[in-house]
Scaffold this motif. Structure first.
Motif, short mmCIF file in Angstrom:
data_model
loop_
_atom_site.label_atom_id
_atom_site.label_comp_id
_atom_site.label_asym_id
_atom_site.label_seq_id
_atom_site.Cartn_x
_atom_site.Cartn_y
_atom_site.Cartn_z
N THR A 419 -10.66 94.51 82.54
CA THR A 419 -10.19 93.14 82.76
C THR A 419 -10.08 92.37 81.44
OG1 THR A 419 -12.41 92.20 83.04
CG2 THR A 419 -11.32 93.09 85.02
N LYS A 420 -9.27 91.31 81.48
CA LYS A 420 -9.13 90.46 80.31
C LYS A 420 -10.46 89.81 79.95
CE LYS A 420 -4.32 89.34 81.41
NZ LYS A 420 -3.35 88.27 81.81
N GLU A 421 -11.22 89.43 80.99
CA GLU A 421 -12.50 88.76 80.75
C GLU A 421 -13.51 89.66 80.07
OE1 GLU A 421 -10.06 86.88 83.68
OE2 GLU A 421 -10.96 88.87 83.76
N ARG A 422 -13.56 90.93 80.49
CA ARG A 422 -14.47 91.89 79.86
C ARG A 422 -14.10 92.07 78.39
NH1 ARG A 422 -18.57 92.24 81.39
NH2 ARG A 422 -19.31 91.97 79.28
N MET A 423 -12.80 92.16 78.15
CA MET A 423 -12.30 92.31 76.79
C MET A 423 -12.68 91.11 75.94
SD MET A 423 -10.51 94.50 75.07
CE MET A 423 -10.08 94.44 73.33
N PHE A 424 -12.57 89.93 76.53
CA PHE A 424 -12.89 88.68 75.84
C PHE A 424 -14.37 88.65 75.46
CE2 PHE A 424 -10.63 84.33 76.04
CZ PHE A 424 -11.01 84.04 74.75
N VAL A 425 -15.24 88.97 76.42
CA VAL A 425 -16.69 88.93 76.18
C VAL A 425 -17.09 89.95 75.12
CG1 VAL A 425 -18.96 89.38 77.21
CG2 VAL A 425 -17.28 88.01 78.45
N ASP A 426 -16.52 91.15 75.19
CA ASP A 426 -16.96 92.24 74.32
C ASP A 426 -16.32 92.23 72.93
OD1 ASP A 426 -18.62 93.23 76.26
OD2 ASP A 426 -17.22 94.74 76.98
N TYR A 427 -15.10 91.66 72.82
CA TYR A 427 -14.38 91.75 71.55
C TYR A 427 -13.89 90.42 70.99
CZ TYR A 427 -14.41 96.82 71.53
OH TYR A 427 -14.82 98.13 71.47
N GLY A 428 -13.85 89.37 71.80
CA GLY A 428 -13.37 88.10 71.29
C GLY A 428 -11.86 87.99 71.33
N VAL A 429 -11.28 87.37 70.30
CA VAL A 429 -9.85 87.05 70.26
C VAL A 429 -9.13 88.03 69.34
CG1 VAL A 429 -8.15 85.27 69.69
CG2 VAL A 429 -10.38 84.62 70.65
N GLU A 430 -8.06 88.62 69.86
CA GLU A 430 -7.28 89.55 69.03
C GLU A 430 -6.71 88.81 67.82
OE1 GLU A 430 -3.55 92.73 69.28
OE2 GLU A 430 -4.13 91.59 71.06
N GLY A 431 -6.82 89.45 66.66
CA GLY A 431 -6.34 88.84 65.42
C GLY A 431 -7.40 88.05 64.71
N THR A 432 -8.32 87.47 65.49
CA THR A 432 -9.44 86.72 64.89
C THR A 432 -10.68 87.58 64.79
OG1 THR A 432 -8.61 84.64 65.83
CG2 THR A 432 -10.92 84.69 65.14
N HIS A 433 -10.97 88.30 65.85
CA HIS A 433 -12.20 89.10 65.89
C HIS A 433 -11.94 90.61 65.90
CE1 HIS A 433 -13.46 85.18 67.76
NE2 HIS A 433 -14.37 85.32 66.83
#
Length: 558
Positions: A419-433
């Protein structure tokens, strides 16, 4: 995406910081006993809550169907995901932001350097979840001291992460006195407002009942062993070593592999793994079990308890343990990656963590997980771990808006794999993190610093393991869990969220240091035997009677 609780980066040193864990409020997934407890009153908190009384408190289970695992759970293992993730086609598990943006203070342990307040990771997650969190991150290694002080005060953050290994002494009683009943928000079909929380297995919710009420939001965990006897597979292959399959074989190999002149020693302190080799209940378990003879005994009373310590003592005496491990200083994992020791114990997360760490500087590095062997060369008996050991809790007196914002944060944190939310929690923002390389997310320096966070401790999905950048490691981890899981047995106290009488809170606390000293030759066998005798006369026998009464009423967990 990274693994969840079953393979998180928490230090096992913290998990087993004291054998007081063995007398803490430890939880699991079987029906629990109602004994001397009430939901909100000020009575005794000893015992646990069970059966029909517990069933009516639990959230309705609604399994997630977002992503089918490549390796389904088996023998209690986590589910494994080894395929590439289509980052452009991630599912949405939180279609509507449930948070209102109201302020929310959360205290949680953190191992490492805390992210700075207002950092890009925290800001972006708040925006996505609809939250406005002020994090009070505390050093995980000393978290119990801070937790105890906060719970003894009149000022408690809105939400607090409570690990099971800190539930000793006054803290266990403070949980029921200071944290609210979440039943009005989550019991039965009410949880369906928070689909990711509804997908948390019922066993994990059952162990979240404290003092007759549902007070904790759990992080589920696989019940298979969490400690792995790691070995340097690359060195074993190069040297032609055979992985030992008995205690004698291990000692024989260790003598062969050790060369002080070359600054290579066979292993570190193997106490944690030795418990498995000798079929001893681990220090992090509740420790009580009814044997084949029908007697209820504690882990230190078994002959194998002394045998496993004597075997580890032989390793030290033979000079096959690294001198720094004997001195109990430094980091064994660094000695392992440097090739100074070839075998050591650590939690499941190290399989991926060490492989990723060494990928650039030491591309030949290869880590393997040694299967648990019986000391005599047969199959050992391993013991089921608890299906959760960390909870987030909300303070009593919190406003409805505060509670709903806290649950919104937990629901976001519990997003399943894929999910997008799991990706967000585990990796943050693409390009930034992170950036995407060969279809897999890779954290940059900012991601490594900021996405080292407490969000993952608020809640978690059912246990899974996934490493898109190193899928073979995920496969090996899950397959190792499945092999060990075939040897796992439930104890008589499995599945019991038990709060022991406070007078027994430190009854077993001296044993960890005694074990450390004994295996290094600084204490005698008679010192251990005397400590066991003192344990029995100082309350161990009375505690046995207390547990016997509990089991007579509740039935055995196995």
């Amino acid at each position: 995406m990274t693994p969840n609780a079953a393979s998180s980066g928490l230090s096992r040193r913290s998990f087993l910081a004291s054998t007081a864990v063995a007398t803490a409020a430890v939880a699991g997934g079987m029906p629990l006993l109602t004994a001397c407890s009430d939901a909100e009153g000020g009575g005794s908190r000893e015992g646990a809550t069970s059966g029909k009384a517990a069933d009516k408190l639990l959230p309705t289970y609604v399994a997630s169907t977002v992503a089918k695992p490549d390796i389904p759970s088996k023998n209690g293992s986590s589910a494994g995901y080894t395929g590439k993730v289509d980052l452009a086609a991630l599912a949405t598990s939180v279609p509507t932001r449930l948070g209102t943006g109201a302020p929310l203070e959360i205290m949680a342990p953190l191992w490492g350097t805390p992210p700075k307040p207002g950092c890009a990771y925290y800001t972006a997650l708040d925006a996505a979840a609809g939250t406005k969190i002020t994090w009070q991150n505390q050093d995980g290694n000393t978290y119990g001291e801070k937790l105890g002080a906060v719970l003894a005060s009149s000022s408690i953050p809105d939400m607090v992460v409570v690990p099971s290994w800190e539930l000793v002494g006054k803290i266990s009683n403070a949980v029921t006195a200071k944290f609210m009943d979440l039943g009005p928000y989550l019991a039965g079909d009410k949880v369906k407002k928070y689909p990711n929380l509804a997908a948390i297995p019922t066993d994990s919710w059952r162990m979240s009942i404290f003092g007759g009420a549902l007070r904790g939001i759990p992080m589920p965990a696989a019940p298979v062993p969490g400690i792995v006897p790691y070995y340097r597979k690359d060195v074993f292959d190069k040297k032609g070593y055979t992985v030992p399959t008995s205690a004698d074989e291990f000692l024989s190999w260790a003598k062969e592999a050790t060369s002080a002149k070359a600054k290579v020693w066979a292993c570190g302190d193997m106490r944690w793994s030795a418990a498995g080799f000798f079929s001893v209940l681990p220090a992090g378990s509740l420790g009580w079990n009814i044997g084949n003879d029908g007697k209820l005994t504690y882990r230190i009373e078994h002959p194998q308890y002394l045998e496993h310590l004597e075997w580890v003592r032989k390793l030290f005496a033979a000079g096959v343990v690294h001198p720094d491990d004997k001195a109990n200083t430094g980091d064994p994992s660094q000695r392992f990656t440097a090739g100074q020791i070839l075998v050591y114990n650590n939690d499941m997360s190290s399989w991926y963590g060490k492989t990723a760490e060494q990928a650039r500087s030491n591309p030949d590095f290869e880590i393997g997980g040694m299967d648990y062997f019986g000391a005599d060369g047969g199959s050992p008996t391993l013991y089921a771990g608890q299906p959760a050991g960390i909870w987030s809790m909300i303070r009593k007196g919190a406003s409805k808006e505060t509670v709903e914002n806290a649950l919104a944060a937990a629901n976001f944190a519990a997003a399943p794999y894929g999910t997008k939310e799991r990706m967000f929690v585990d990796y943050g923002v693409e390009g930034t993190h992170y950036t995407v390389a060969n279809g897999a997310p890779v954290k940059n320096d900012q991601g490594i610093q900021e996405v080292n966070n407490a969000w993952v401790l608020l809640a978690a999905p059912a246990p899974y393991t996934a490493h898109p950048d190193l899928p073979d490691i995920a496969r090996m981890q899950v397959e190792w869990q499945q092999r060990q899981g075939a040897l796992v047995k439930k104890t008589s106290t499995y599945g019991m969220n038990i709060v022991e009488p406070s007078r027994y809170a430190t009854l077993s606390s001296q044993f960890e240091q005694l074990e450390i000293d004994f295996v290094r030759g600084n204490k005698k066998l008679s010192d251990i035997q005397q400590a066991i005798s003192t344990w029995k006369s100082s309350g161990g026998d009375k505690l046995r009677d207390w547990y016997k009464e509990l089991l007579d009423k509740n039935g055995s967990g196995n």
